[in-house]
Design a protein around this motif. Structure first.
Motif, PDB file in Angstrom:
ATOM      1  N   LYS A   1       0.822  -1.211   0.000  1.00  0.00           N
ATOM      2  CA  LYS A   1       0.000   0.000   0.000  1.00  0.00           C
ATOM      3  C   LYS A   1       0.856   1.262   0.000  1.00  0.00           C
ATOM      4  CE  LYS A   1      -4.283   1.316   2.257  1.00  0.00           C
ATOM      5  NZ  LYS A   1      -5.205   1.065   3.371  1.00  0.00           N
ATOM      6  N   VAL A   2       0.358   2.303  -0.688  1.00  0.00           N
ATOM      7  CA  VAL A   2       0.930   3.647  -0.586  1.00  0.00           C
ATOM      8  C   VAL A   2      -0.033   4.460   0.269  1.00  0.00           C
ATOM      9  CG1 VAL A   2       1.625   5.742  -1.818  1.00  0.00           C
ATOM     10  CG2 VAL A   2       2.088   3.490  -2.827  1.00  0.00           C
ATOM     11  N   ILE A   3       0.502   5.124   1.293  1.00  0.00           N
ATOM     12  CA  ILE A   3      -0.321   5.861   2.261  1.00  0.00           C
ATOM     13  C   ILE A   3       0.135   7.315   2.314  1.00  0.00           C
ATOM     14  CG2 ILE A   3      -1.033   6.001   4.685  1.00  0.00           C
ATOM     15  CD1 ILE A   3      -0.124   2.980   4.878  1.00  0.00           C
ATOM     16  N   ASP A   4      -0.802   8.238   2.170  1.00  0.00           N
ATOM     17  CA  ASP A   4      -0.481   9.663   2.291  1.00  0.00           C
ATOM     18  C   ASP A   4      -0.184  10.017   3.742  1.00  0.00           C
ATOM     19  OD1 ASP A   4      -0.789  10.438  -0.423  1.00  0.00           O
ATOM     20  OD2 ASP A   4      -2.962  10.393  -0.191  1.00  0.00           O
ATOM     21  N   LEU A   5       0.849  10.822   3.944  1.00  0.00           N
ATOM     22  CA  LEU A   5       1.161  11.341   5.276  1.00  0.00           C
ATOM     23  C   LEU A   5       0.385  12.635   5.502  1.00  0.00           C
ATOM     24  CD1 LEU A   5       5.027  10.834   5.307  1.00  0.00           C
ATOM     25  CD2 LEU A   5       3.368   9.609   6.714  1.00  0.00           C
ATOM     26  N   PRO A   6       0.074  12.946   6.745  1.00  0.00           N
ATOM     27  CA  PRO A   6      -0.564  14.241   7.014  1.00  0.00           C
ATOM     28  C   PRO A   6       0.361  15.374   6.564  1.00  0.00           C
ATOM     29  CG  PRO A   6      -0.590  12.831   8.967  1.00  0.00           C
ATOM     30  CD  PRO A   6       0.286  12.162   7.959  1.00  0.00           C
ATOM     31  N   GLY A   7      -0.181  16.375   5.934  1.00  0.00           N
ATOM     32  CA  GLY A   7       0.644  17.472   5.409  1.00  0.00           C
ATOM     33  C   GLY A   7       1.155  17.109   4.036  1.00  0.00           C
ATOM     34  N   GLU A   8       2.409  16.654   3.970  1.00  0.00           N
ATOM     35  CA  GLU A   8       3.011  16.272   2.691  1.00  0.00           C
ATOM     36  C   GLU A   8       3.730  14.945   2.822  1.00  0.00           C
ATOM     37  OE1 GLU A   8       3.982  20.267   0.125  1.00  0.00           O
ATOM     38  OE2 GLU A   8       5.512  19.573   1.528  1.00  0.00           O
ATOM     39  N   GLY A   9       3.905  14.288   1.699  1.00  0.00           N
ATOM     40  CA  GLY A   9       4.675  13.055   1.677  1.00  0.00           C
ATOM     41  C   GLY A   9       3.800  11.816   1.700  1.00  0.00           C
ATOM     42  N   ALA A  10       4.479  10.672   1.719  1.00  0.00           N
ATOM     43  CA  ALA A  10       3.769   9.392   1.687  1.00  0.00           C
ATOM     44  C   ALA A  10       4.651   8.299   2.263  1.00  0.00           C
ATOM     45  CB  ALA A  10       3.375   9.049   0.249  1.00  0.00           C
ATOM     46  N   MET A  11       4.005   7.160   2.548  1.00  0.00           N
ATOM     47  CA  MET A  11       4.702   5.947   2.970  1.00  0.00           C
ATOM     48  C   MET A  11       4.382   4.849   1.962  1.00  0.00           C
ATOM     49  SD  MET A  11       3.946   5.739   7.073  1.00  0.00           S
ATOM     50  CE  MET A  11       2.171   6.014   6.972  1.00  0.00           C
ATOM     51  N   PHE A  12       5.340   3.974   1.743  1.00  0.00           N
ATOM     52  CA  PHE A  12       5.128   2.824   0.880  1.00  0.00           C
ATOM     53  C   PHE A  12       5.383   1.566   1.703  1.00  0.00           C
ATOM     54  CE2 PHE A  12       6.978   0.331  -2.977  1.00  0.00           C
ATOM     55  CZ  PHE A  12       5.816  -0.410  -3.070  1.00  0.00           C
ATOM     56  N   VAL A  13       4.335   0.773   1.892  1.00  0.00           N
ATOM     57  CA  VAL A  13       4.421  -0.446   2.694  1.00  0.00           C
ATOM     58  C   VAL A  13       4.569  -1.639   1.756  1.00  0.00           C
ATOM     59  CG1 VAL A  13       3.323  -1.839   4.492  1.00  0.00           C
ATOM     60  CG2 VAL A  13       2.857   0.623   4.364  1.00  0.00           C
ATOM     61  N   MET A  14       5.549  -2.475   2.068  1.00  0.00           N
ATOM     62  CA  MET A  14       5.773  -3.678   1.276  1.00  0.00           C
ATOM     63  C   MET A  14       6.173  -4.826   2.189  1.00  0.00           C
ATOM     64  SD  MET A  14       9.428  -2.601  -0.434  1.00  0.00           S
ATOM     65  CE  MET A  14       9.043  -0.869  -0.496  1.00  0.00           C
ATOM     66  N   GLU A  15       6.160  -6.010   1.645  1.00  0.00           N
ATOM     67  CA  GLU A  15       6.600  -7.196   2.365  1.00  0.00           C
ATOM     68  C   GLU A  15       8.051  -7.012   2.818  1.00  0.00           C
ATOM     69  OE1 GLU A  15       7.343 -11.903   1.191  1.00  0.00           O
ATOM     70  OE2 GLU A  15       6.988 -10.416  -0.365  1.00  0.00           O
ATOM     71  N   TYR A  16       8.358  -7.491   4.010  1.00  0.00           N
ATOM     72  CA  TYR A  16       9.728  -7.462   4.509  1.00  0.00           C
ATOM     73  C   TYR A  16      10.475  -8.679   3.967  1.00  0.00           C
ATOM     74  CZ  TYR A  16      13.641  -8.109   7.731  1.00  0.00           C
ATOM     75  OH  TYR A  16      14.892  -8.299   8.265  1.00  0.00           O
ATOM     76  N   LEU A  17      11.627  -8.450   3.387  1.00  0.00           N
ATOM     77  CA  LEU A  17      12.494  -9.542   2.944  1.00  0.00           C
ATOM     78  C   LEU A  17      13.823  -9.451   3.677  1.00  0.00           C
ATOM     79  CD1 LEU A  17      12.042  -9.605  -0.965  1.00  0.00           C
ATOM     80  CD2 LEU A  17      10.924 -11.045   0.746  1.00  0.00           C
ATOM     81  N   LYS A  18      14.267 -10.568   4.199  1.00  0.00           N
ATOM     82  CA  LYS A  18      15.565 -10.607   4.877  1.00  0.00           C
ATOM     83  C   LYS A  18      16.652 -10.550   3.810  1.00  0.00           C
ATOM     84  CE  LYS A  18      18.119 -13.156   8.384  1.00  0.00           C
ATOM     85  NZ  LYS A  18      18.164 -14.360   9.228  1.00  0.00           N
ATOM     86  N   MET A  19      17.519  -9.556   3.895  1.00  0.00           N
ATOM     87  CA  MET A  19      18.497  -9.324   2.831  1.00  0.00           C
ATOM     88  C   MET A  19      19.937  -9.638   3.248  1.00  0.00           C
ATOM     89  SD  MET A  19      16.546  -8.300   0.376  1.00  0.00           S
ATOM     90  CE  MET A  19      17.582  -7.488  -0.822  1.00  0.00           C
ATOM     91  N   LYS A  20      20.128 -10.228   4.442  1.00  0.00           N
ATOM     92  CA  LYS A  20      21.484 -10.528   4.896  1.00  0.00           C
ATOM     93  C   LYS A  20      21.970 -11.837   4.279  1.00  0.00           C
ATOM     94  CE  LYS A  20      21.406  -7.989   9.223  1.00  0.00           C
ATOM     95  NZ  LYS A  20      21.459  -8.054  10.678  1.00  0.00           N
ATOM     96  N   ASN A  21      23.284 -11.979   4.191  1.00  0.00           N
ATOM     97  CA  ASN A  21      23.940 -13.205   3.716  1.00  0.00           C
ATOM     98  C   ASN A  21      23.484 -13.626   2.317  1.00  0.00           C
ATOM     99  OD1 ASN A  21      25.165 -13.418   6.324  1.00  0.00           O
ATOM    100  ND2 ASN A  21      23.298 -14.365   7.089  1.00  0.00           N
ATOM    101  N   LEU A  22      23.322 -12.654   1.426  1.00  0.00           N
ATOM    102  CA  LEU A  22      22.878 -12.967   0.069  1.00  0.00           C
ATOM    103  C   LEU A  22      24.025 -13.065  -0.933  1.00  0.00           C
ATOM    104  CD1 LEU A  22      19.658 -10.786  -0.262  1.00  0.00           C
ATOM    105  CD2 LEU A  22      19.816 -13.227   0.155  1.00  0.00           C
ATOM    106  N   SER A  23      25.262 -12.799  -0.483  1.00  0.00           N
ATOM    107  CA  SER A  23      26.382 -12.742  -1.427  1.00  0.00           C
ATOM    108  C   SER A  23      26.611 -14.074  -2.143  1.00  0.00           C
ATOM    109  CB  SER A  23      27.662 -12.286  -0.730  1.00  0.00           C
ATOM    110  OG  SER A  23      27.972 -13.164   0.334  1.00  0.00           O
ATOM    111  N   LYS A  24      26.246 -15.187  -1.508  1.00  0.00           N
ATOM    112  CA  LYS A  24      26.440 -16.486  -2.158  1.00  0.00           C
ATOM    113  C   LYS A  24      25.457 -16.716  -3.306  1.00  0.00           C
ATOM    114  CE  LYS A  24      23.674 -18.795   1.377  1.00  0.00           C
ATOM    115  NZ  LYS A  24      23.691 -19.759   2.475  1.00  0.00           N
TER     116      LYS A  24
END
Length: 202
Positions: free
Chosen positions: A75-98
Motif C-alpha cells: 500500500k501507498v499511504i499519504d502522510l498528514p501534510g506532505e509526503g507518503a509511505m510505501f508499505v511492502m513485504e519485509y524480505l531478509k536481505m542478509k547473507n545474500l552474497s552467495k
C-alpha cells in the motif's frame, strides 16, 4: 505516523525492529504486524506519492514475470501534510552474497522475458482467445510503461514508443539534457547533444 500505519494496515501490533535506515531519497523502517513483517519507506516530499506509485507498479510488473523475487507491494499511504509511505513485504536481505550468480541470471531472465513471450506467441500461431482474462503478463510490441516512474525524485515519462532507441533517446537522455540545460544553461552540452542527434538521424 505509527498510529496512521496501524489504522491503514488494520493491525493491532505494530512493533519496529532493526535499525531505522535511509538513503539519499527515503527513510525506511521494518515492523512486526498482525499479518507478518513489513518494510515501510517514508518520504516527506510532495512528490512522494507519485514516486511510490511508480515503484509499486514496477514491483507488480516484475512479480508477474515470475523471474525475480521482489517484495510484495502492499500500500501507498499519504502522510498528514506532505509526503507518503510505501508499505511492502519485509524480505531478509542478509547473507545474500552467495546468491549473486543466481541473481544475475534472474535479472537476465527478467530482461529477456518479453522477448520470450513474443517467441512463444509466434510459435503458438497467435491463438485467438488464448489466455483471455488471465493476469499473466502479455507480450508487448512497444517500449514504455503504463505509468510514470521516478529516478530519485525525477519523474520519468514512459509513453509507448515503437522502438527502444526512440524511447531511450526521447524519454531518458533528452529528459536529462533538458534538466541540465534548465539548471545550468550548459551551452556546450546542448551543442554536443545536438550533434549527437544529427549523427543519430543520418
Amino acid at each position: 505516523m505509527e498510529k496512521l500505519l496501524k489504522i491503514e494496515l488494520k493491525t493491532s501490533i505494530l512493533k519496529a525492529f532493526g535499525s531505522a535506515g535511509g538513503g539519499y531519497i527515503s527513510q525506511g523502517q521494518s515492523y512486526e504486524t498482525d499479518s507478518g513483517r513489513v518494510f515501510v519507506k517514508i518520504n516527506h516530499k510532495p512528490q512522494a506519492r507519485k514516486m511510490f506509485e511508480g515503484e509499486m507498479a514496477s514491483l507488480e510488473a516484475i512479480q508477474k514475470t515470475s523471474t525475480l523475487r521482489v517484495p510484495q507491494p502492499i500500500k501507498v499511504i499519504d502522510l498528514p501534510g506532505e509526503g507518503a509511505m510505501f508499505v511492502m513485504e519485509y524480505l531478509k536481505m542478509k547473507n545474500l552474497s552467495k546468491h549473486t550468480a543466481k541473481l544475475g541470471e534472474q535479472i537476465a531472465d527478467l530482461h529477456l522475458h518479453n522477448q520470450k513471450l513474443g517467441e512463444k506467441l509466434k510459435k503458438e500461431g497467435n491463438t485467438v482467445g488464448k489466455g483471455a482474462g488471465c493476469s499473466e503478463p502479455q507480450y508487448l510490441d512497444k517500449f514504455g510503461f503504463h505509468t510514470v516512474t521516478c529516478c530519485g525524485f525525477i519523474q520519468q515519462v514512459n509513453e509507448w514508443q515503437s522502438d527502444w532507441p526512440t524511447f531511450f533517446i526521447c524519454h531518458r537522455l533528452q529528459a536529462q539534457m533538458d534538466l541540465i540545460e534548465k539548471a545550468y544553461g550548459d551551452r556546450e552540452a546542448r551543442e554536443l547533444w545536438s550533434q549527437l542527434n544529427v549523427a543519430e538521424d543520418s
